[in-house]
Design an enzyme around this catalytic site. Structure first.
Site, short mmCIF file in Angstrom:
data_model
loop_
_atom_site.label_atom_id
_atom_site.label_comp_id
_atom_site.label_asym_id
_atom_site.label_seq_id
_atom_site.Cartn_x
_atom_site.Cartn_y
_atom_site.Cartn_z
N LYS A 79 0.86 -1.18 0.00
CA LYS A 79 0.00 0.00 0.00
C LYS A 79 0.90 1.23 0.00
O LYS A 79 2.05 1.17 0.43
CB LYS A 79 -0.85 -0.02 1.28
CG LYS A 79 -2.09 0.82 1.22
CD LYS A 79 -3.28 0.04 0.66
CE LYS A 79 -4.48 0.96 0.53
NZ LYS A 79 -5.68 0.26 0.07
N GLY A 177 -24.96 3.11 4.28
CA GLY A 177 -24.05 3.75 3.31
C GLY A 177 -24.48 3.39 1.90
O GLY A 177 -24.51 2.21 1.54
N GLY A 179 -23.15 4.73 -1.10
CA GLY A 179 -22.20 5.35 -2.03
C GLY A 179 -21.97 4.48 -3.25
O GLY A 179 -22.86 3.77 -3.71
N VAL A 181 -20.46 1.72 -3.71
CA VAL A 181 -20.72 0.29 -3.54
C VAL A 181 -22.13 0.06 -2.99
O VAL A 181 -22.90 -0.72 -3.57
CB VAL A 181 -19.67 -0.37 -2.61
CG1 VAL A 181 -19.95 -1.85 -2.48
CG2 VAL A 181 -18.26 -0.14 -3.14
P1 NAD Z 1 -18.32 6.08 -0.94
O1 NAD Z 1 -17.59 7.20 -0.31
O2 NAD Z 1 -18.75 6.17 -2.36
O3 NAD Z 1 -19.65 5.76 -0.09
C1 NAD Z 1 -19.72 5.78 1.29
C2 NAD Z 1 -21.13 6.24 1.66
O4 NAD Z 1 -21.29 6.14 3.08
C3 NAD Z 1 -21.40 7.70 1.28
O5 NAD Z 1 -22.63 7.78 0.58
C4 NAD Z 1 -21.47 8.42 2.64
O6 NAD Z 1 -22.35 9.52 2.63
C5 NAD Z 1 -21.97 7.30 3.53
N1 NAD Z 1 -21.70 7.46 4.95
C6 NAD Z 1 -20.61 7.99 5.56
N2 NAD Z 1 -20.76 7.94 6.90
C7 NAD Z 1 -21.94 7.36 7.14
C8 NAD Z 1 -22.65 7.02 8.31
N3 NAD Z 1 -22.17 7.28 9.53
N4 NAD Z 1 -23.86 6.42 8.20
C9 NAD Z 1 -24.38 6.15 6.98
N5 NAD Z 1 -23.75 6.45 5.83
C10 NAD Z 1 -22.55 7.05 5.91
O7 NAD Z 1 -17.41 4.78 -0.69
P2 NAD Z 1 -17.52 3.38 -1.42
O8 NAD Z 1 -16.53 3.33 -2.53
O9 NAD Z 1 -18.94 3.05 -1.69
O10 NAD Z 1 -16.95 2.42 -0.28
C11 NAD Z 1 -17.76 2.05 0.84
C12 NAD Z 1 -16.94 1.18 1.79
O11 NAD Z 1 -16.51 0.01 1.09
C13 NAD Z 1 -15.67 1.83 2.33
O12 NAD Z 1 -15.45 1.36 3.63
C14 NAD Z 1 -14.58 1.31 1.41
O13 NAD Z 1 -13.32 1.29 2.04
C15 NAD Z 1 -15.09 -0.09 1.15
N6 NAD Z 1 -14.58 -0.67 -0.10
C16 NAD Z 1 -14.83 -0.07 -1.30
C17 NAD Z 1 -14.35 -0.63 -2.48
C18 NAD Z 1 -14.65 -0.01 -3.82
O14 NAD Z 1 -14.43 -0.67 -4.85
N7 NAD Z 1 -15.16 1.20 -3.89
C19 NAD Z 1 -13.60 -1.82 -2.44
C20 NAD Z 1 -13.37 -2.44 -1.20
C21 NAD Z 1 -13.86 -1.84 -0.04
#
Ligand code: NAD
Length: 349
Positions: A79, A177, A179, A181
């Protein structure tokens, strides 16, 4: 400061690079390359101190070793972090300098985007080094849909194991959440017949998913305690802890968020409450699996088929966890360690 860090010794390589032009520091950590070159994203964050940046990069690189091993990828774990504010400190020179540093490692570390870094930033890094994945030239683009698909495959395996059901029809899932994903996962669950309860601090996203998937809405601080069969944490890490675990009503926890357990003891607390916990790094590996191929070639459907192996890996881990009476989190770590150990043994034979 680096050499005295408690996690330093279990890493193969840690280097700190300071860009002479901007004074910005980047740290690259390579945890283990037994299975192949270390693959893991680069994060840009304004860490308050070098020690905190180091804490993060060492923890994350070790995590990538386990994630890549369990996903069956020919990659070890690594990383990088760039210690700067992604809103104000980005420049071409900065990303070119980072690319130069990655290039000096000769392919032992392969970088990709992570929190704070965009596609466009990685395209600049790629001008200076070929050791970059997840950009248009090397693959399928945005990993989030593949992550969501992998989590969905994990949920189906967990539902089969726990409820003896082949689909989500008639089950209620609480999604925390919405977002990149979580929003896509909600759509997959809805299409498979699940009833949804959702929460996000972004009220526009909540309204959109509620309308699209007929979801009910819960307050953000109560979604973990929703009256659901399954809880899918897809926001930030640390959501499974001493305060939330006693309130969870779901029988299964399976979601995308990284580092869901605040402490290792939280895995045992979930076992004690008879809640099935699908290890986060096992079920959220779809994204890294999608960026791993060196060259384009696989279609999106072929990639989805490859990622669907998360189903059988999780089923295997859950059966073994039941047989041994321990958390699936413990078994997932053990399976990853066994794969690395076996590869090391074959190499030295
Ligand atoms: P993102 O930032 O697009 O979405 C996160 C969402 O969570 C946002 O809509 C945000 O408003 C919401 N959020 C934040 N705090 C919150 C709370 N207290 N209560 C409810 N909602 C809340 O991120 P993402 O890419 O969708 O990733 C989500 C999670 O999955 C993260 O932990 C990330 O590390 C993990 N992840 C993502 C990927 C990927 O391909 N994007 C891969 C592996 C792991």
């Amino acid at each position: 400061a680096v050499r005295t860090h408690p996690s330093f010794d279990d890493h193969e390589h840690v280097s700190i690079y300071r860009d002479p032009k901007t004074g910005v520091e980047a740290i690259v950590a390579i945890h283990d390359t037994t299975l192949g070159p270390a693959l893991g994203g680069c994060r840009m964050w304004s860490y308050p101190s070098r020690h905190e940046a180091l804490d993060d990069v060492l923890r994350l690189s070790r995590g990538m070793t386990y994630k890549n091993a369990l996903a069956g990828l020919p990659h070890g774990g690594g990383k990088a972090v760039i210690v700067a504010d992604p809103r104000t400190d980005k420049s071409e020179a900065l990303f070119e300098a980072f690319g130069d540093h990655v290039e000096t490692l000769g392919g032992r570390y392969i970088t990709a985007e992570d929190v704070g870094i965009s596609d466009a930033d990685m395209e600049i890094v790629a001008r200076r080094t070929g050791h970059v994945r997840g950009i248009r030239a090397t693959g399928l683009g945005d990993p989030s849909p593949y992550t969501a698909w992998g989590v969905f495959c994990g949920i189906r395996a967990a539902v089969r194991h726990r409820f003896r059901r082949a689909s989500l029809e008639g089950l209620t899932v609480a999604v925390q959440g919405l977002g990149h994903v979580g929003g896509r996962l909600a759509a997959l669950l809805h299409a498979d017949g699940a009833r949804l309860i959702v929460a996000d601090i972004d009220t526009d996203r909540v309204a959109e998913v509620a309308a699209r998937c007929g979801a009910d809405v819960a307050p953000v601080d109560r979604i973990h305690a929703a009256d659901a069969d399954l809880f899918a944490p897809c926001a930030l890490g640390g959501g499974l802890n001493a305060a939330t675990i006693p309130e969870i009503r779901a029988k299964v926890v399976c979601g995308a968020a990284n580092n869901q357990l605040r402490t290792p003891g939280d895995a045992a607390a979930l076992v004690a409450r008879d809640i099935l916990y699908a290890p986060d790094y096992l079920v959220n590996a779809g994204g890294v699996i999608s960026i791993a191929p060196e060259r384009p070639g696989m279609t999106a459907d072929e990639m989805k088929e490859r990622i669907a192996r998360i189903d059988s890996t999780l089923s295997f881990v859950l059966k073994r966890a039941d047989a041994e009476g321990v958390s699936p989190a413990v078994i997932a770590d053990r399976v990853a360690e066994e794969r690395i150990f076996e590869a090391a043994r074959r190499k030295s034979a």
